[in-house]
Design a protein around this motif. Structure first.
Motif, mmCIF file in Angstrom:
data_model
loop_
_atom_site.group_PDB
_atom_site.id
_atom_site.type_symbol
_atom_site.label_atom_id
_atom_site.label_comp_id
_atom_site.label_asym_id
_atom_site.label_seq_id
_atom_site.Cartn_x
_atom_site.Cartn_y
_atom_site.Cartn_z
ATOM 1 N N UNK A 1 0.826 -1.218 0.000
ATOM 2 C CA UNK A 1 0.000 0.000 0.000
ATOM 3 C C UNK A 1 0.858 1.265 0.000
ATOM 4 N N UNK A 2 2.173 1.093 0.117
ATOM 5 C CA UNK A 2 3.122 2.205 0.221
ATOM 6 C C UNK A 2 2.788 3.096 1.427
ATOM 7 N N UNK A 3 2.442 2.443 2.553
ATOM 8 C CA UNK A 3 2.078 3.140 3.790
ATOM 9 C C UNK A 3 2.808 2.498 4.974
ATOM 10 N N UNK A 4 4.139 2.655 5.041
ATOM 11 C CA UNK A 4 4.894 2.002 6.116
ATOM 12 C C UNK A 4 4.550 2.580 7.486
ATOM 13 N N UNK A 5 4.831 1.799 8.522
ATOM 14 C CA UNK A 5 4.636 2.268 9.891
ATOM 15 C C UNK A 5 5.530 3.464 10.173
ATOM 16 N N UNK A 6 5.043 4.338 11.052
ATOM 17 C CA UNK A 6 5.862 5.470 11.493
ATOM 18 C C UNK A 6 6.676 5.103 12.731
ATOM 19 N N UNK A 7 5.999 4.477 13.710
ATOM 20 C CA UNK A 7 6.666 4.128 14.971
ATOM 21 C C UNK A 7 6.021 2.893 15.581
ATOM 22 N N UNK A 8 6.848 2.123 16.279
ATOM 23 C CA UNK A 8 6.379 1.023 17.111
ATOM 24 C C UNK A 8 6.776 1.403 18.532
ATOM 25 N N UNK A 9 5.770 1.657 19.368
ATOM 26 C CA UNK A 9 6.026 2.139 20.720
ATOM 27 C C UNK A 9 5.909 0.987 21.696
ATOM 28 N N UNK A 10 7.034 0.706 22.378
ATOM 29 C CA UNK A 10 7.094 -0.362 23.371
ATOM 30 C C UNK A 10 6.964 0.258 24.756
ATOM 31 N N UNK A 11 5.925 -0.159 25.484
ATOM 32 C CA UNK A 11 5.678 0.328 26.840
ATOM 33 C C UNK A 11 6.481 -0.539 27.811
ATOM 34 N N UNK A 12 7.607 -0.009 28.292
ATOM 35 C CA UNK A 12 8.474 -0.733 29.232
ATOM 36 C C UNK A 12 7.981 -0.519 30.659
ATOM 37 N N UNK A 13 7.750 -1.611 31.389
ATOM 38 C CA UNK A 13 7.270 -1.507 32.764
ATOM 39 C C UNK A 13 7.587 -2.803 33.510
ATOM 40 N N UNK A 14 8.048 -2.711 34.763
ATOM 41 C CA UNK A 14 8.345 -3.927 35.530
ATOM 42 C C UNK A 14 7.078 -4.639 36.006
ATOM 43 N N UNK A 15 7.178 -5.949 36.171
ATOM 44 C CA UNK A 15 6.042 -6.782 36.555
ATOM 45 C C UNK A 15 5.403 -6.341 37.864
ATOM 46 N N UNK A 16 6.209 -5.993 38.867
ATOM 47 C CA UNK A 16 5.626 -5.632 40.168
ATOM 48 C C UNK A 16 4.740 -4.385 40.069
ATOM 49 N N UNK A 17 5.096 -3.456 39.212
ATOM 50 C CA UNK A 17 4.256 -2.270 39.026
ATOM 51 C C UNK A 17 2.975 -2.632 38.271
ATOM 52 N N UNK A 18 3.082 -3.560 37.319
ATOM 53 C CA UNK A 18 1.885 -4.023 36.608
ATOM 54 C C UNK A 18 0.884 -4.623 37.594
ATOM 55 N N UNK A 19 1.379 -5.436 38.521
ATOM 56 C CA UNK A 19 0.487 -6.060 39.507
ATOM 57 C C UNK A 19 -0.231 -4.998 40.332
ATOM 58 N N UNK A 20 0.497 -3.962 40.745
ATOM 59 C CA UNK A 20 -0.119 -2.886 41.538
ATOM 60 C C UNK A 20 -1.166 -2.151 40.709
ATOM 61 N N UNK A 21 -0.881 -1.903 39.445
ATOM 62 C CA UNK A 21 -1.839 -1.207 38.577
ATOM 63 C C UNK A 21 -3.104 -2.028 38.359
ATOM 64 N N UNK A 22 -2.933 -3.318 38.126
ATOM 65 C CA UNK A 22 -4.094 -4.180 37.903
ATOM 66 C C UNK A 22 -4.954 -4.227 39.166
ATOM 67 N N UNK A 23 -4.305 -4.304 40.331
ATOM 68 C CA UNK A 23 -5.057 -4.330 41.588
ATOM 69 C C UNK A 23 -5.850 -3.034 41.757
#
Length: 194
Positions: A104-126
């Motif tokens: 389609x001649x429409x390449x991606x501009x950016x791939x954004x990787x959200x870096x975060x440690x597991x222990x913080x993920x657990x707190x956020x989910x809670x």
């Protein structure tokens, strides 16, 4: 047109940031989970194939997911751009997406990787589960520590090769998702431009 991929484990803040970009920039949020549910409900050809995989407890085949994403990208053609969320999950899917976008001649501009440690993920989910219980009297089935650990493990296994794949193409942008919502939003805005 802004063409983005968000990669990150559940609870990293992808959905929150996608909502901001949709509101502020008019981007289309293309979530594979939503595409699968909609296709199954509509009983489209791809939906029937997806339902068969889901009903048997298996993974939805790449060709079905890729077909649904391509349909979503067709819808995005008239928009300011899009955010792919939950896709790609494997190098095979990333390669298929790359080939489709090159055609389609429409390449991606950016791939954004959200870096975060597991222990913080657990707190956020809670915290998210507690807020939902207070607001709605219920919680999401994926908002508990055991399910989160399993989903994060699946994320790591499935996407560990995507970082190098997109780094080689100079598309990968790492965002420190430990920061508050505003700081993450500012980092994304700085990455993708005003």
């Amino acid at each position: 047109m802004t063409r983005l991929v968000f990669i990150g484990p559940p609870g990293a803040g992808k959905g929150t940031q996608a909502e901001r970009l949709i509101r502020e920039r008019g981007l289309l949020h293309i979530s594979t989970g939503d595409l699968l549910r909609d296709a199954i409900k509509a009983q489209s050809a791809l939906g029937v194939q997806a339902k068969a995989a889901v009903d048997s407890g298996g993974l939805v085949p790449d060709e079905v997911v890729i077909g649904l994403v391509e349909e979503g990208l067709e819808i995005a053609a008239g928009r300011a751009g899009y955010i792919l969320d939950g896709f790609p999950r494997t190098v095979a899917q990333a390669s298929a997406l790359e080939a489709y976008l090159a055609e389609k001649n429409l390449p991606l501009d950016h791939v954004i990787l959200f870096d975060i440690p597991l222990e913080l993920l657990e707190a956020r989910i809670k915290t998210r589960a507690e807020r939902l219980r207070e607001a709605e009297g219920s919680s999401r089935s994926d908002d508990n520590a055991d399910v989160l650990r399993r989903r994060v493990g699946e994320f790591i296994r499935a996407t560990v090769q995507l970082g190098p794949f997109y780094e080689q193409r100079r598309l990968l942008r790492r965002i420190d998702a430990r920061q508050d919502v505003e700081a993450v939003a500012a980092a994304i805005a700085s990455t993708i431009g005003a």
